[in-house]
Enzyme design. Structure first.
Site, mmCIF file in Angstrom:
data_model
loop_
_atom_site.group_PDB
_atom_site.id
_atom_site.type_symbol
_atom_site.label_atom_id
_atom_site.label_comp_id
_atom_site.label_asym_id
_atom_site.label_seq_id
_atom_site.Cartn_x
_atom_site.Cartn_y
_atom_site.Cartn_z
ATOM 1 N N GLY A 90 35.803 11.744 31.145
ATOM 2 C CA GLY A 90 36.821 12.032 32.142
ATOM 3 C C GLY A 90 36.308 12.725 33.384
ATOM 4 N N THR B 145 32.947 8.051 36.677
ATOM 5 C CA THR B 145 32.253 9.336 36.625
ATOM 6 C C THR B 145 30.965 9.282 37.433
ATOM 7 O OG1 THR B 145 33.144 9.811 34.431
ATOM 8 C CG2 THR B 145 31.190 11.018 35.093
ATOM 9 N N TYR C 140 17.008 26.638 28.829
ATOM 10 C CA TYR C 140 16.499 26.623 27.453
ATOM 11 C C TYR C 140 15.093 26.026 27.361
ATOM 12 C CZ TYR C 140 20.897 28.134 25.376
ATOM 13 O OH TYR C 140 21.996 28.871 24.993
ATOM 14 N N HIS D 41 39.030 8.896 20.212
ATOM 15 C CA HIS D 41 40.342 8.339 20.511
ATOM 16 C C HIS D 41 41.376 8.833 19.512
ATOM 17 C CE1 HIS D 41 38.006 4.772 22.410
ATOM 18 N NE2 HIS D 41 38.166 5.767 23.268
ATOM 19 N N LEU E 47 36.250 -9.074 8.443
ATOM 20 C CA LEU E 47 36.060 -9.995 9.563
ATOM 21 C C LEU E 47 34.929 -10.979 9.297
ATOM 22 C CD1 LEU E 47 36.479 -7.386 12.445
ATOM 23 C CD2 LEU E 47 37.892 -9.430 12.160
ATOM 24 N N LYS E 48 33.877 -10.490 8.675
ATOM 25 C CA LYS E 48 32.746 -11.371 8.345
ATOM 26 C C LYS E 48 33.148 -12.411 7.311
ATOM 27 C CE LYS E 48 27.770 -11.084 7.561
ATOM 28 N NZ LYS E 48 26.631 -10.150 7.409
ATOM 29 N N PRO F 278 27.700 -8.380 13.647
ATOM 30 C CA PRO F 278 26.302 -7.909 13.610
ATOM 31 C C PRO F 278 26.115 -6.836 12.534
ATOM 32 C CG PRO F 278 27.454 -6.945 15.467
ATOM 33 C CD PRO F 278 28.405 -7.937 14.867
#
Length: 817
Positions: A32, A72, A88, A477, A496-497, A504
């Site tokens: 953001g 951004t 640091y 999210h 899904l496969k 992948p």
């Protein structure tokens, strides 16, 4: 240390997929467009945790990653991280920390340059990569699983080498000429442009949300986003702008200037949404930038207009009950909702919503100015831009992409957009980037099995690392949290496969899978590659070009005392928080703004004492008198104050500079006090700073006594004051009221400070006096008194002043009778 909610999950996934789950020290993200201060505090927290724990025999790894940002400023956010790294430095060396950076987006080139430079300066092992490298490739490098790699790009007709710098498209002398046929294709370059026009016409007869004639209204004063949409229109060779109006209830009707290519146009802004809708009946899209507090009301208002077919809601954090009301109303009216919590969507050659796609350099690099053969839908807005990049490097480009948003109740589903893409003849490959949480991906599984989805599907659900954590994790999210086993990313990827989608092994392999399918479809002739068309150039905005360091221009003004541009106000380079923390006071602030020095405590107190003793000297003096007369005439504060200040000069209050010069010159030339007095008498000149109407050697000025006692006790040396006091002995021997007055005392004491404090050279001290700094002290102090007189007269409600005639001597010229 990852930027973006979706990207942060993907980095954690990849680390776990490569066997690093037990070594993953944290999960977090920043997004953001955070400020430099925010990224500094975040980076400092992580580095503190990293270096406060025990050392590891093999050292430690810090990944500073992220996708391709939409809006951004990468360089700006990296400033905070660089500041923390510098702080640091030694601890990072002690813990043998290796740093890997991968980022892209607005001004990323400068950000990566700064990162490389800080690595070299601090002597830290720091590897830096941009969009040419797959987002998660640095994970394999960091874990020692992969060698340093560069992205492999599939050679297609659309992938001629294009140089881009920010908003400019720079021609390459080695590129194929625009009017010549492309090698091994045998078709003119105009074929892609023709296909763009045909595709737009075809889309208007299907379920497409956008065409190259779509018109949009933008809610909110988002000038940068609107300019980005117009630049996209221009580079896509649209005939007319996509943004026809803006609406914002807190501002009156007017027109705002924007650029359309090389020329300027005016976009109307309406206070009332109804006026915008009525005057632009062809507008079918609302891009809603309203905040989470007003997004509900503005969206529900827009739903009352039948012309609106699609609304993109950018805000996140809208209450879920309000979101569900919006969705119910939109469903009843047949309106498509993209969002909430979205960056929007993009359709190359047609329209982009708000900041989608990022800056022009990314739009050009990802070939988003013309349609390709691949469509995608994602939850993450940041990752949608990363998908643009992956797709452009492995196929002929994007046909359309939508980020449905990360909230728990998105306005549209994966399946809504997948079915639209299924109906688009030009879409050959559909990509879905899902995530942990929810069950929408199972609708896709059913669609593949039932035959509703026939096109090649590539799917991946992020969040596979969730199973590695010992407790439930709420990812970036709001909807990214599994409430059941079948909502986990691993379960959905498996389903899904099994349904027939190409899945992948990890996100790191997503580009390879897409490339393999694309190459297969090209080989079969299902995808016919089209020659590339060089898009129109879009001039770069001056301010952005200057920020990138591409141009320089002499400034109209220069300042060295104050800088309000950053996250914190600076006085002569000192942050305002430090000024209050160190209790510098008015004297300290004056030292910074007038002298550009952090003055010692004795000097700041003396300056404050000067302001106190010069604040006022009664209503009879000319400056206060003028101020009172003006106040009683009904003038305002500034006018009354100015009338008083205008009386300051040699005769009233303006003697400090001249007194300093006269006494300094006498001392510097070796004149003894008696010689100085006699020389001034022979010249017929007054000694400035000597004399008072009321006070005398027998009736001393308490103000001078107070200041003298302080200066003698606090100043390191007072040679000029001592000289002036010897002069006073001579002058008062002649007349008791020829004392060293306040003006004279302040003048010689300030010269002693400037010359003997060790903060200024003799030349600098002389220049300050010549520039009027001593008179400035009187002006500043007496302004307080003048303002006091003004307020006093208003409080007493004094009427118009008229000088009494009996206090005026009327002397008329004699007339010859």
């Amino acid at each position: 240390m990852v930027a973006g909610g979706g990207a942060s999950v993907i980095y954690a996934d990849t680390i776990c997929d490569m066997g690093g789950a037990s070594e993953l020290a944290n999960y977090g993200e920043y997004s953001g467009a955070p400020s430099e201060t925010q990224t500094y505090e975040y980076a400092k927290t992580l580095l503190s945790l990293m270096t406060s724990s025990s050392k590891h025999p093999d050292g430690k790894v810090l990944i500073i990653g992220g996708g391709i940002a939409n809006f951004t400023n990468v360089a700006a956010t990296f400033k905070g991280i660089v500041k923390a790294l510098r702080e640091y430095q030694q601890l990072l060396k002690d813990h043998q920390v290796k740093i890997y950076v991968r980022r892209a987006g607005p001004n990323y080139q400068e950000g990566l340059r700064v990162m490389r430079e800080v690595g070299q300066t601090l002597g830290l092992p720091l590897e830096v990569f941009g969009p040419e490298t797959h987002m998660t490739a640095i994970v394999g490098m960091a874990l020692g699983k992969e060698q340093r790699v560069q992205r492999v790009t599939v050679p297609t007709a659309s992938h001629h080498h294009t140089h881009t710098t920010a908003n400019f498209l720079l021609p390459d002398s080695h590129d194929t000429p625009q009017n010549a046929p492309a090698k091994n294709l045998g078709s003119p370059l105009s074929s892609r442009k023709q296909s763009m026009e045909e595709g737009a016409a075809k889309a208007s007869s299907t379920s497409s949300l956008f065409t190259n004639k779509t018109q949009a209204i933008v809610w909110g004063m988002q000038n940068r986003a609107v300019q980005g949409m117009l630049d996209f229109d221009h580079v896509c060779s649209r005939k007319t702008p996509s943004v026809v109006a803006m609406t914002y209830p807190l501002i009156g009707d007017h027109k705002q200037k924007f650029y359309w290519g090389h020329k300027e146009i005016l976009v109307p802004i309406y206070k009332q949404m109804a006026d915008a809708m009525n005057k632009h009946p062809e507008a079918s899209v609302l891009v809603n930038f309203a905040s989470l507090r007003s997004a509900y009301d503005s969206t529900m208002e827009a739903l009352q207009f039948p012309q609106i077919k699609c609304i993109a809601i950018i805000a996140e954090g809208i209450p879920e009950n309000k979101t569900r009301e919006i969705l119910r109303a939109a469903h009843e009216k047949g309106v498509s909702i993209i969002g909430p919590a979205t960056v929007g969507g993009i359709k190359p050659g047609c329209l982009k919503i708000g900041n989608t796609g990022g800056m022009m350099d990314n739009i050009l690099a990802s070939k988003l100015y013309r349609p390709g053969s691949v469509a995608y839908v994602s939850r993450s807005g940041g990752m949608s831009n990363e998908l643009n990049n992956i797709i452009s490097h492995n196929t002929d480009g994007v046909f359309e992409g939508v980020a449905i948003g990360g909230d728990r109740y998105p306005g549209s589903t994966f399946m809504d957009h997948v079915l639209r893409y299924e109906a688009e003849p030009d879409v050959k490959i559909i990509i879905v980037l899902g995530e942990v949480g929810g069950r929408e991906e199972y609708d896709i599984c059913e669609g593949i099995r039932s035959g509703r989805i026939t096109k090649r599907m590539v799917c991946w659900c992020i969040g596979t690392c969730a199973s590695m954590f010992t407790s439930d994790v709420q990812f970036g999210h709001a909807g990214a949290s599994a409430n059941a086993e079948n909502e986990t990313a691993a379960a959905k990827n498996k389903a899904l496969k099994l349904a027939g989608a190409a899945v992948p092994d990890s996100f790191n392999d997503l580009g390879d899978v897409i490339r393999d399918i694309y190459t297969e479809l090209v080989g079969k002739g299902d995808i016919v590659e089209k020659p590339e068309v060089t898009p129109p150039t879009v001039p770069m905005d001056f301010n952005w070009a200057r920020e990138l360091g591409l141009i320089r221009k002499p400034a109209s003004f220069m300042t060295s005392i104050c800088d309000e541009r950053g996250q914190e106000l600076l006085y002569a380079g000192i942050p305002i928080t430090d000024i209050f923390k160190d209790d510098l006071g008015i004297g300290g602030v004056l030292g910074l703004l007038w002298f550009q020095r952090r003055l010692p405590a004795y000097a700041t107190k003396f300056i404050e004492m000067i302001l106190m003793v010069t604040a006022d000297h009664g209503p009879a003096v000319s400056g206060a008198h003028n101020t009172i007369v003006c106040a009683r005439a009904g003038k305002d504060l500034v006018s009354s104050l100015t009338s008083g200040l205008l009386t300051i000069g040699d005769r009233f209050g303006g003697a400090l500079d001249d007194a300093a010069k006269q006494f300094s010159e006498a001392l510097d030339t070796g004149m003894i006090p008696m010689e100085f007095v006699n020389s001034m008498r022979k010249k017929g000149q007054l000694i400035m700073g000597i004399g008072h109407r009321v006070k005398s050697i027998n009736n001393p000025d308490k103000r001078v006594q107070i200041l003298k006692e302080y200066v003698k006790d606090s100043f390191p040396a007072t040679p000029l004051l001592d000289y002036a006091l010897e002069v006073e002995k001579i002058t008062t021997s002649k007349k008791p009221n020829l004392i060293l007055n306040v003006d004279g005392f302040v003048a010689v004491s300030m010269v002693d400070f400037l010359r003997n404090s060790g903060l200024f050279t003799r030349e600098e001290a002389t220049e300050l006096i010549e520039n009027g700094v001593l008179n400035g002290l009187f002006v500043l102090g007496r302004s307080m008194g003048f303002i006091g007189h003004y307020l006093d007269q208003r409080r007493l409600k004094q009427g118009l002043y008229r000088h009494p005639w009996d206090d005026i001597s009327y002397v008329m010229p004699e007339q010859n009778m």
